[in-house]
Design a protein around this motif. Sequence first.
Motif, PDB file in Angstrom:
ATOM      1  N   GLU A 125      86.624 -30.285  88.596  1.00 17.36           N
ATOM      2  CA  GLU A 125      85.346 -30.335  89.315  1.00 17.36           C
ATOM      3  C   GLU A 125      84.234 -29.658  88.508  1.00 17.36           C
ATOM      4  OE1 GLU A 125      83.658 -29.781  93.827  1.00 17.36           O
ATOM      5  OE2 GLU A 125      85.586 -28.903  93.296  1.00 17.36           O
ATOM      6  N   VAL A 126      84.534 -28.516  87.877  1.00 21.57           N
ATOM      7  CA  VAL A 126      83.547 -27.841  87.024  1.00 21.57           C
ATOM      8  C   VAL A 126      83.189 -28.753  85.860  1.00 21.57           C
ATOM      9  CG1 VAL A 126      83.180 -25.884  85.483  1.00 21.57           C
ATOM     10  CG2 VAL A 126      84.272 -25.517  87.683  1.00 21.57           C
ATOM     11  N   PHE A 127      84.196 -29.376  85.258  1.00 24.57           N
ATOM     12  CA  PHE A 127      83.962 -30.273  84.130  1.00 24.57           C
ATOM     13  C   PHE A 127      83.079 -31.444  84.544  1.00 24.57           C
ATOM     14  CE2 PHE A 127      85.232 -33.877  81.446  1.00 24.57           C
ATOM     15  CZ  PHE A 127      84.988 -33.350  80.196  1.00 24.57           C
ATOM     16  N   ARG A 128      83.338 -32.029  85.705  1.00 25.66           N
ATOM     17  CA  ARG A 128      82.553 -33.176  86.182  1.00 25.66           C
ATOM     18  C   ARG A 128      81.091 -32.804  86.395  1.00 25.66           C
ATOM     19  NH1 ARG A 128      81.163 -34.584  90.928  1.00 25.66           N
ATOM     20  NH2 ARG A 128      82.579 -33.194  92.010  1.00 25.66           N
ATOM     21  N   ILE A 129      80.846 -31.649  87.013  1.00 24.06           N
ATOM     22  CA  ILE A 129      79.461 -31.220  87.263  1.00 24.06           C
ATOM     23  C   ILE A 129      78.779 -30.855  85.947  1.00 24.06           C
ATOM     24  CG2 ILE A 129      78.021 -29.465  88.382  1.00 24.06           C
ATOM     25  CD1 ILE A 129      80.121 -29.411  90.635  1.00 24.06           C
ATOM     26  N   ALA A 130      79.492 -30.132  85.082  1.00 19.15           N
ATOM     27  CA  ALA A 130      78.906 -29.720  83.800  1.00 19.15           C
ATOM     28  C   ALA A 130      78.614 -30.916  82.918  1.00 19.15           C
ATOM     29  CB  ALA A 130      79.850 -28.757  83.090  1.00 19.15           C
ATOM     30  N   ARG A 131      79.359 -31.993  83.081  1.00 19.51           N
ATOM     31  CA  ARG A 131      79.132 -33.190  82.282  1.00 19.51           C
ATOM     32  C   ARG A 131      77.830 -33.888  82.660  1.00 19.51           C
ATOM     33  NH1 ARG A 131      83.754 -37.520  80.876  1.00 19.51           N
ATOM     34  NH2 ARG A 131      82.867 -38.023  78.878  1.00 19.51           N
ATOM     35  N   GLU A 132      77.332 -33.642  83.855  1.00 27.20           N
ATOM     36  CA  GLU A 132      76.087 -34.257  84.303  1.00 27.20           C
ATOM     37  C   GLU A 132      74.872 -33.405  83.969  1.00 27.20           C
ATOM     38  OE1 GLU A 132      76.527 -35.224  88.431  1.00 27.20           O
ATOM     39  OE2 GLU A 132      78.385 -36.319  88.077  1.00 27.20           O
ATOM     40  N   LEU A 133      75.084 -32.256  83.325  1.00 20.74           N
ATOM     41  CA  LEU A 133      74.001 -31.364  82.923  1.00 20.74           C
ATOM     42  C   LEU A 133      73.939 -31.287  81.398  1.00 20.74           C
ATOM     43  CD1 LEU A 133      74.715 -28.458  85.432  1.00 20.74           C
ATOM     44  CD2 LEU A 133      72.954 -30.207  85.639  1.00 20.74           C
ATOM     45  N   ARG A 134      72.734 -31.246  80.867  1.00 20.04           N
ATOM     46  CA  ARG A 134      72.556 -31.112  79.418  1.00 20.04           C
ATOM     47  C   ARG A 134      72.768 -29.669  78.991  1.00 20.04           C
ATOM     48  NH1 ARG A 134      69.751 -35.569  77.520  1.00 20.04           N
ATOM     49  NH2 ARG A 134      68.530 -36.616  79.100  1.00 20.04           N
ATOM     50  N   CYS A 135      73.214 -29.511  77.770  1.00 23.38           N
ATOM     51  CA  CYS A 135      73.249 -28.175  77.175  1.00 23.38           C
ATOM     52  C   CYS A 135      71.834 -27.884  76.682  1.00 23.38           C
ATOM     53  CB  CYS A 135      74.236 -28.132  76.019  1.00 23.38           C
ATOM     54  SG  CYS A 135      74.191 -26.572  75.123  1.00 23.38           S
ATOM     55  N   PRO A 136      71.230 -26.783  77.098  1.00 28.64           N
ATOM     56  CA  PRO A 136      69.856 -26.490  76.679  1.00 28.64           C
ATOM     57  C   PRO A 136      69.717 -26.211  75.181  1.00 28.64           C
ATOM     58  CG  PRO A 136      70.495 -25.115  78.532  1.00 28.64           C
ATOM     59  CD  PRO A 136      71.716 -25.829  78.076  1.00 28.64           C
ATOM     60  N   VAL A 137      70.815 -25.881  74.521  1.00 26.45           N
ATOM     61  CA  VAL A 137      70.760 -25.502  73.104  1.00 26.45           C
ATOM     62  C   VAL A 137      71.112 -26.681  72.205  1.00 26.45           C
ATOM     63  CG1 VAL A 137      71.747 -23.966  71.373  1.00 26.45           C
ATOM     64  CG2 VAL A 137      71.351 -23.133  73.683  1.00 26.45           C
TER      65      VAL A 137
ATOM     66  N   GLU B   1      74.354 -33.086  73.785  1.00 25.17           N
ATOM     67  CA  GLU B   1      75.666 -32.768  74.340  1.00 25.17           C
ATOM     68  C   GLU B   1      75.516 -32.270  75.766  1.00 25.17           C
ATOM     69  OE1 GLU B   1      78.833 -31.479  71.003  1.00 25.17           O
ATOM     70  OE2 GLU B   1      77.449 -29.915  71.605  1.00 25.17           O
ATOM     71  N   SER B   2      76.524 -32.545  76.559  1.00 22.22           N
ATOM     72  CA  SER B   2      76.500 -32.024  77.924  1.00 22.22           C
ATOM     73  C   SER B   2      77.018 -30.601  77.918  1.00 22.22           C
ATOM     74  CB  SER B   2      77.369 -32.898  78.833  1.00 22.22           C
ATOM     75  OG  SER B   2      78.728 -32.708  78.529  1.00 22.22           O
ATOM     76  N   ALA B   3      76.825 -29.916  79.032  1.00 22.30           N
ATOM     77  CA  ALA B   3      77.310 -28.540  79.146  1.00 22.30           C
ATOM     78  C   ALA B   3      78.830 -28.495  79.148  1.00 22.30           C
ATOM     79  CB  ALA B   3      76.752 -27.903  80.418  1.00 22.30           C
ATOM     80  N   ALA B   4      79.479 -29.592  79.464  1.00 19.77           N
ATOM     81  CA  ALA B   4      80.941 -29.639  79.460  1.00 19.77           C
ATOM     82  C   ALA B   4      81.488 -29.766  78.040  1.00 19.77           C
ATOM     83  CB  ALA B   4      81.434 -30.802  80.299  1.00 19.77           C
ATOM     84  N   GLU B   5      80.777 -30.459  77.174  1.00 13.26           N
ATOM     85  CA  GLU B   5      81.257 -30.727  75.823  1.00 13.26           C
ATOM     86  C   GLU B   5      80.858 -29.660  74.821  1.00 13.26           C
ATOM     87  OE1 GLU B   5      79.212 -34.353  75.503  1.00 13.26           O
ATOM     88  OE2 GLU B   5      80.755 -35.526  76.530  1.00 13.26           O
ATOM     89  N   SER B   6      79.793 -28.946  75.083  1.00 16.19           N
ATOM     90  CA  SER B   6      79.263 -27.987  74.127  1.00 16.19           C
ATOM     91  C   SER B   6      80.067 -26.683  74.129  1.00 16.19           C
ATOM     92  CB  SER B   6      77.805 -27.678  74.479  1.00 16.19           C
ATOM     93  OG  SER B   6      77.326 -26.641  73.660  1.00 16.19           O
ATOM     94  N   ASN B   7      80.109 -26.035  72.986  1.00 18.82           N
ATOM     95  CA  ASN B   7      80.773 -24.748  72.865  1.00 18.82           C
ATOM     96  C   ASN B   7      79.768 -23.614  72.665  1.00 18.82           C
ATOM     97  OD1 ASN B   7      83.427 -25.665  73.139  1.00 18.82           O
ATOM     98  ND2 ASN B   7      83.467 -26.321  71.009  1.00 18.82           N
TER      99      ASN B   7
END
Length: 140
Positions: free
Chosen positions: A27-39, A43-49
């Motif tokens: 569920e965290v991964f699904r929601i984070a995937r719909e948000l951009r990584c600001p940096v 990449e989405s927030a789910a994919e970024s490190n």
Amino acid sequence: MRLLLLLLSLWLPALAQEGPPPDLSPEVFRIARELRCPVCQGESAAESNSGVAVEMRRLIAEMLEEGKTEAEIKAFFVERYGEWILYEPPRRGVTLWVWVLPLMGLLLLGLGLFAYFRPRRPLPKELLEEAERRLKEPPA
């Protein structure tokens, strides 16, 4: 052969990242995937490190534990970063044109192709005879 190996090497890692990592709930991964990584760029927030993305995932997990809904979590990030943070822009206001213009363009292209390729009706015989007569007459 080299091209095939190159394409496979680029394509296989993308397939491996479809599911959530073992340390992240689905569920965290699904929601984070719909948000951009600001940096990161694209990449989405789910994919970024990046540190910011890791913190975003931690916040999402905390909010879910508190009982917040997906809409409330997204609203929290939109309040902080603006609507840019959402991977899918809302379908209202100016961003409505982002959704509508491609569809309108495809519709116009289809109508144009239909008009170009549809069979033409032959001109009436009387009209053709009148045009030939005018062409044969000397100019006045």
